[in-house]
Write an enzyme that holds these catalytic residues in place. Structure first.
Site, PDB file in Angstrom:
ATOM      1  N   CYS A   1      34.235  37.102  33.484  1.00  0.00           N
ATOM      2  CA  CYS A   1      33.590  35.850  33.563  1.00  0.00           C
ATOM      3  C   CYS A   1      34.511  34.677  33.958  1.00  0.00           C
ATOM      4  CB  CYS A   1      33.130  35.516  31.968  1.00  0.00           C
ATOM      5  SG  CYS A   1      32.346  33.975  31.863  1.00  0.00           S
TER       6      CYS A   1
ATOM      7  N   CYS B   1      37.473  26.520  39.909  1.00  0.00           N
ATOM      8  CA  CYS B   1      37.910  25.157  40.455  1.00  0.00           C
ATOM      9  C   CYS B   1      39.138  24.788  39.494  1.00  0.00           C
ATOM     10  CB  CYS B   1      37.132  24.324  40.757  1.00  0.00           C
ATOM     11  SG  CYS B   1      36.129  23.610  39.278  1.00  0.00           S
TER      12      CYS B   1
END
Length: 521
Positions: free
Chosen positions: A304, A319
């Site tokens: 995940c 990010c």
């Protein structure tokens, strides 16, 4: 690899099958007299290097001074000024003298040869002379005139000299007069400073003496720690490795430890890489993310892309931005981000490859370095064996072959150790990316590694034989061990020499970058 491989008829098998054929193949007599072409210790080579001790420093300096004094008919102080200006290069002084003449030579170095009478000698001791520095009238016997004819009071001269000596500029103290480049008389400097500060005058004399080393491109201090106080003088090439009487071996070009076959630049880069562990940092950077709250490095242990730091902050692995804690099959709470791209995976794989490559060369470099350090104890053990054997039977008293074997082992082990940093940069992309095609690089790397493996195999054999307890052998066994050491030393020496020739002629020779010069074997 036929040029560097050991031929079958030389009988150097894996089982060290030494027999009666070695006397002919190796070319050694019972006295083990090494041919003239064989390598010697750096400081044993004829006129290649010379150890200068504290006691011999003055004599070494006087040799150069007397050469200049005799040829140019100069006083010692003027000869020293000339040699300091030309960094104690006697040949350069003579070349400038021939090419540009005496007048230009002296003017450029700040030597004034014209006779100037001392201005104070033409005045009575009670007559005053105006000093243009302090603008005060001073008795004539309280002033000093330099070779250039400029006269100032002794107080101003002394202050000027003291400042220059304390600043470390005492080797070439110029006249105080405006735009005068004449170097002051060292005898007058010494006398004036001594009246004020005798210790500073001794410091001035020490600076003059040590300038022979500090300013001389052919002489360097031994970098041993703690310092032994010796210096080494080389005759010709600065790209060489020398050995001090204290046992320190170092590169004369960069003053670091002896590092051939690495060039000075390669060794500098390698030491920086090892100290900073830059490749490990790259791996951590590619494999972890920084928490946007506490900035600790976080490694993802699941699939995940919503991760949570130990501080409790959730953030997006894609990010690195902070997010909410909620997560659905389509989005992360309070966050929108592009899909994971292949660039990330590519960067991770690239960092892994660079790290593994570095670890390959670094681990082998460290293994051989550790072996070299361990074999120092072997050297001490062999010295004890030699001392005991020399007091035994006359037939066992010639043990020069043991010393030569030890020296060959140490030298070849050091070469092996530094051959791995060399290979890391030679066949990598840091220095020579545009110098070789991929195919050429692979061919040259394979040839290099073949030779490297041969050296490695025979160095281990030599180390094993030298560790044998030959002091308890019978006479026949002792003679066999002697022959093993002699022949293995010969083989290792030839292989190392061939490796250097390959590096100099085939690897570094064709390169455009001339800065990669290594010390010869």
């Amino acid at each position: 690899m036929e040029d560097y491989a050991i031929s079958d008829d030389e009988h150097y098998g894996d089982d060290c099958g030494f027999d009666e054929h070695f006397d002919d193949d190796c070319g050694f007599s019972d006295g083990f007299e090494e041919p003239e072409s064989e390598s010697r210790r750096p400081n044993e080579e004829a006129s290649s290097s010379q150890v200068i001790t504290k006691d011999s420093l003055l004599a070494a300096q006087m040799d150069d001074l007397e050469r200049v004094m005799d040829l140019l008919s100069l006083k010692e102080q003027h000869a020293r000024t000339l040699l300091m200006h030309y960094r104690w290069d006697v040949d350069k002084v003579f070349a400038v003298f021939v090419d540009k003449g005496e007048e230009w030579l002296f003017k450029e170095a700040g030597v004034m040869m014209e006779e100037h009478n001392d201005l104070s000698s033409g005045h009575s001791s009670s007559e005053d002379i105006r000093c243009d520095i302090c603008m005060e009238d001073t008795p004539a016997n309280g002033t000093t005139t330099m070779d250039c004819g400029h006269c100032f009071c002794n107080k101003c001269w002394t202050e000027h000299f003291i400042v220059k000596i304390n600043e470390g500029q005492s080797r070439r103290i110029r006249c105080m007069a405006h735009r005068c480049n004449t170097i002051c008389d060292e005898g007058k400097i010494r006398n004036l400073v001594c009246t004020r500060n005798p210790d500073l005058a001794k410091k001035f004399d020490r600076f003059l003496l040590e300038s022979y080393i500090d300013d001389n491109k052919r002489v360097k201090w031994c970098p041993s720690v703690p310092q032994c106080g010796n210096a080494i003088r080389v005759e010709n090439d600065k790209y060489c490795e020398v050995e001090c009487d204290c046992g320190m071996q170092f590169c004369f070009s960069c003053s670091s430890e002896a590092h051939s076959p690495c060039s000075c630049l390669m060794w500098k880069l390698w030491m920086g890489k090892c100290q900073k562990e830059s490749e490990t940092v790259n791996w951590i950077t590619a494999h972890t993310k920084s928490c946007p709250k506490c900035h600790k490095a976080v490694e993802k242990n699941g699939g995940c892309n919503l991760v949570r730091c130990v501080c409790g902050q959730p953030f997006c692995w894609l990010c690195g931005a902070a997010t909410g804690a909620g997560h659905t099959g389509y989005s992360i709470e309070g966050h929108l981000c592009a899909r994971y791209t292949k660039d990330k995976e590519k960067n991770l794989e690239c960092a892994r490859t660079y790290l593994w490559r570095f670890m390959h060369y670094h681990s082998r470099y460290k293994v051989h370095t550790a072996s070299l350090e361990a074999e120092v104890h072997l050297k001490e053990k062999l010295k004890m064996k030699i001392s005991k054997l020399e007091t035994g039977e006359p037939a066992l008293q010639d043990l020069s072959w043991v010393e030569k074997g030890i020296y060959t082992l140490f030298r070849s082990r050091r070469i092996l150790s530094y051959s791995y940093p060399f290979a890391y940069y030679m066949f990598g992309h840091d220095l020579f990316q545009n110098e070789m095609t991929k195919e050429t690089r692979e061919i040259k790397q394979n040839l290099f590694e073949d030779q490297q493996q041969q050296i490695e195999a025979y160095v281990e054999k030599l180390s094993m034989v030298l560790e044998e307890p030959f002091k308890v052998y019978a006479k026949d066994e002792f003679a066999e061990t002697r022959m093993k050491v002699i022949c293995l030393s010969k083989v290792v020496d030839n292989l190392c020499r061939a490796l250097y020739e390959y590096i100099e002629n085939d690897l570094l020779g064709p390169l455009q970058q001339a800065i990669h010069i290594i010390a010869p074997y």
